[in-house]
Design a protein around this motif. Structure first.
Motif, short mmCIF file in Angstrom:
data_model
loop_
_atom_site.label_atom_id
_atom_site.label_comp_id
_atom_site.label_asym_id
_atom_site.label_seq_id
_atom_site.Cartn_x
_atom_site.Cartn_y
_atom_site.Cartn_z
N SER A 24 0.82 -1.21 0.00
CA SER A 24 0.00 0.00 0.00
C SER A 24 0.86 1.26 0.00
O SER A 24 0.44 2.30 -0.53
CB SER A 24 -0.94 0.00 1.21
OG SER A 24 -0.21 -0.05 2.42
N THR A 28 0.71 5.37 -1.47
CA THR A 28 0.47 6.45 -0.51
C THR A 28 1.73 7.22 -0.13
O THR A 28 1.64 8.36 0.32
CB THR A 28 -0.15 5.88 0.77
OG1 THR A 28 0.74 4.92 1.37
CG2 THR A 28 -1.48 5.19 0.47
N ARG A 324 -12.34 5.89 -3.41
CA ARG A 324 -12.63 5.07 -2.22
C ARG A 324 -11.55 4.02 -1.99
O ARG A 324 -11.20 3.70 -0.84
CB ARG A 324 -14.01 4.43 -2.35
CG ARG A 324 -15.16 5.44 -2.28
CD ARG A 324 -16.52 4.78 -2.35
NE ARG A 324 -17.58 5.75 -2.29
CZ ARG A 324 -18.10 6.28 -1.18
NH1 ARG A 324 -17.61 5.91 0.01
NH2 ARG A 324 -19.09 7.14 -1.23
N ALA A 327 -8.63 5.61 -0.24
CA ALA A 327 -8.88 5.70 1.21
C ALA A 327 -8.63 4.36 1.89
O ALA A 327 -8.05 4.30 2.98
CB ALA A 327 -10.30 6.18 1.47
N GLY A 328 -9.03 3.27 1.22
CA GLY A 328 -8.79 1.96 1.80
C GLY A 328 -7.32 1.60 1.87
O GLY A 328 -6.85 1.02 2.85
N SER A 330 -4.97 3.65 2.24
CA SER A 330 -4.35 4.51 3.26
C SER A 330 -4.73 4.11 4.68
O SER A 330 -4.21 4.67 5.64
CB SER A 330 -4.76 5.98 3.02
OG SER A 330 -4.37 6.41 1.73
N SER A 331 -5.65 3.16 4.79
CA SER A 331 -6.13 2.79 6.12
C SER A 331 -5.16 1.85 6.82
O SER A 331 -4.25 1.28 6.21
CB SER A 331 -7.50 2.10 5.99
OG SER A 331 -7.34 0.78 5.48
N ARG A 332 -5.39 1.65 8.10
CA ARG A 332 -4.58 0.73 8.90
C ARG A 332 -4.92 -0.72 8.59
O ARG A 332 -4.17 -1.63 8.97
CB ARG A 332 -4.80 1.00 10.38
CG ARG A 332 -4.37 2.40 10.81
CD ARG A 332 -4.77 2.68 12.24
NE ARG A 332 -4.11 1.79 13.18
CZ ARG A 332 -4.30 1.80 14.49
NH1 ARG A 332 -5.16 2.68 15.01
NH2 ARG A 332 -3.66 0.97 15.27
N ALA A 333 -6.01 -0.96 7.87
CA ALA A 333 -6.49 -2.32 7.66
C ALA A 333 -5.81 -3.04 6.50
O ALA A 333 -5.95 -4.26 6.37
CB ALA A 333 -8.00 -2.30 7.41
N TYR A 334 -5.10 -2.30 5.66
CA TYR A 334 -4.64 -2.92 4.41
C TYR A 334 -3.15 -2.70 4.18
O TYR A 334 -2.62 -1.61 4.43
CB TYR A 334 -5.42 -2.34 3.22
CG TYR A 334 -5.06 -2.99 1.90
CD1 TYR A 334 -5.72 -4.13 1.47
CD2 TYR A 334 -4.04 -2.48 1.11
CE1 TYR A 334 -5.38 -4.75 0.27
CE2 TYR A 334 -3.68 -3.10 -0.09
CZ TYR A 334 -4.36 -4.23 -0.50
OH TYR A 334 -4.01 -4.85 -1.67
#
Length: 364
Positions: A24, A28, A324, A327-328, A330-334
């Motif tokens: 990711s 980012t 969208r 955003a995903g 950039s999240s902590r989940a991925y």
């Protein structure tokens, strides 16, 4: 020696069935923006626009290539050349319009003038400067090539010419059939996502039933095929035969991608060229150039209006999902995912080429 923003292990290429997607951080991290320009964009052919209208001495077009201003101009010797749109005095621009005609190239900052062939000719109020030779201050050339009426620029030499890279196109699209189309207009879209997110999205039909239901009325999703070549990939599908803005014919849609950021979308009577331009780590501009067999008759103008409207709806659907996805990412989940062997061969091919390009910039 500059440290690369990734581990060498990130550059390993595995078979698609065993491969993870790229990290990711590649979408980012701010450090990748400069790296992408230097390692990828500056070292690949970049689409400039149509050669139409550049048939007279002094006719020019300007563009940006990997963050660098470039001008293409026809000389008085009838040769088309490309230069950095940068005066050798203090970096001022030679042209500021996207296209036009001129008798000479003159810096808009201090008035230095150059011939259409790039030689320095005049420097106002510069007579007392010592050890100065005009021959040393000509414009810096840029690689230029034409293919099917389209112009491409290359900042760093070393890539095969576009006609070789795009050669596989002519196995399905007759040579000359794209070059005979006439340029109609350019449409620009701005997205809040990394350029690689947009490219990934383009390179698979996996998302069509979920993001583009109207497009699924046009394309026979069950017969969607992806092919890959050296620096080129192709997705194509026959039409479903349902009533759409393109009628109910038995045509085909061809979606060619030239690494790293050029797309040729070919439907009967129409070519749409997409040039994906990174603006910042999380912003992208996509330029859509439309070419048609007929751009003047009443019937053609109606079909063009329908095509532009239809394409705009599809593009807005892509913009929403790409933003969208950013955003995903950039999240902590991925961090990384996996590929569908059946549906994501094009994405895998693109990400493999990314790794190879980064590897060439890796010390040791």
């Amino acid at each position: 020696m500059k440290k690369m923003p990734f581990l060498k292990s990130d550059l390993t290429v595995r078979p698609i069935a065993k491969s993870e997607t790229i990290p990711s951080s590649w979408y980012t991290g701010a450090e990748f923006f400069a790296l992408d320009r230097e390692a990828i964009l500056a070292r690949s052919w970049q689409y400039l626009g149509s050669a139409a209208g550049l048939d007279r001495p002094g006719a020019y077009l300007s563009a940006e290539v990997a963050g660098n201003p470039v001008v293409v101009v026809r000389g008085k010797d009838d040769v088309l050349r490309a230069f950095y749109n940068v005066c050798r005095h203090r970096g001022g621009p030679l042209v500021v319009e996207e296209s036009g005609e001129c008798a000479m190239l003159q810096c808009k900052y201090h008035g230095w003038t150059y011939t259409l062939e790039g030689m320095l000719r005049g420097m106002p109020r510069f007579d007392r400067v010592e050890f100065f030779d005009k021959k040393d201050f000509g414009l810096v050339p840029v690689g230029l090539a034409a293919w099917e009426g389209m112009l491409f620029a290359l900042l760093e030499p070393g890539m095969p010419p576009p006609d070789k890279l795009l050669g596989p196109v002519h196995t399905k699209i007759p040579a000359g059939s794209l070059g005979s189309k006439r340029f109609h207009r350019r449409v620009a879209y701005d997205l809040r996502c990394n350029w690689k997110v947009y490219v990934d999205n383009y390179l698979e039909g996996y998302h069509l039933p979920y993001v583009h239901p109207e497009l699924c009325d046009l394309l026979d999703y069950a017969q969607y095929v992806t092919e890959t070549y050296d620096s080129l990939s192709l997705q194509y599908s026959p039409f479903t035969g349902k009533e759409t803005v393109y009628g109910t014919g038995d045509g085909q849609a061809y979606y060619y991608f030239l690494f790293p950021n050029i797309m040729l979308n070919i439907l009967p009577g129409r070519l749409q060229v997409n040039h994906v331009v990174p603006v910042s780590p999380e912003c992208t501009r996509v330029l859509f150039d439309y070419y048609y067999d007929d751009v003047s008759s009443d019937g053609a103008m109606k079909r063009i209006a329908n095509d532009l409207d239809y394409s705009d709806r599809v593009q807005k659907e892509d913009i929403e999902i790409c933003e969208r996805v950013q955003a995903g990412l950039s999240s902590r989940a991925y961090d990384r995912g996996r590929f569908s062997v059946e549906m994501e061969q094009g994405v895998y091919h693109f990400q493999t080429l990314l790794k190879k390009a980064y590897r060439r910039m890796t010390p040791g």
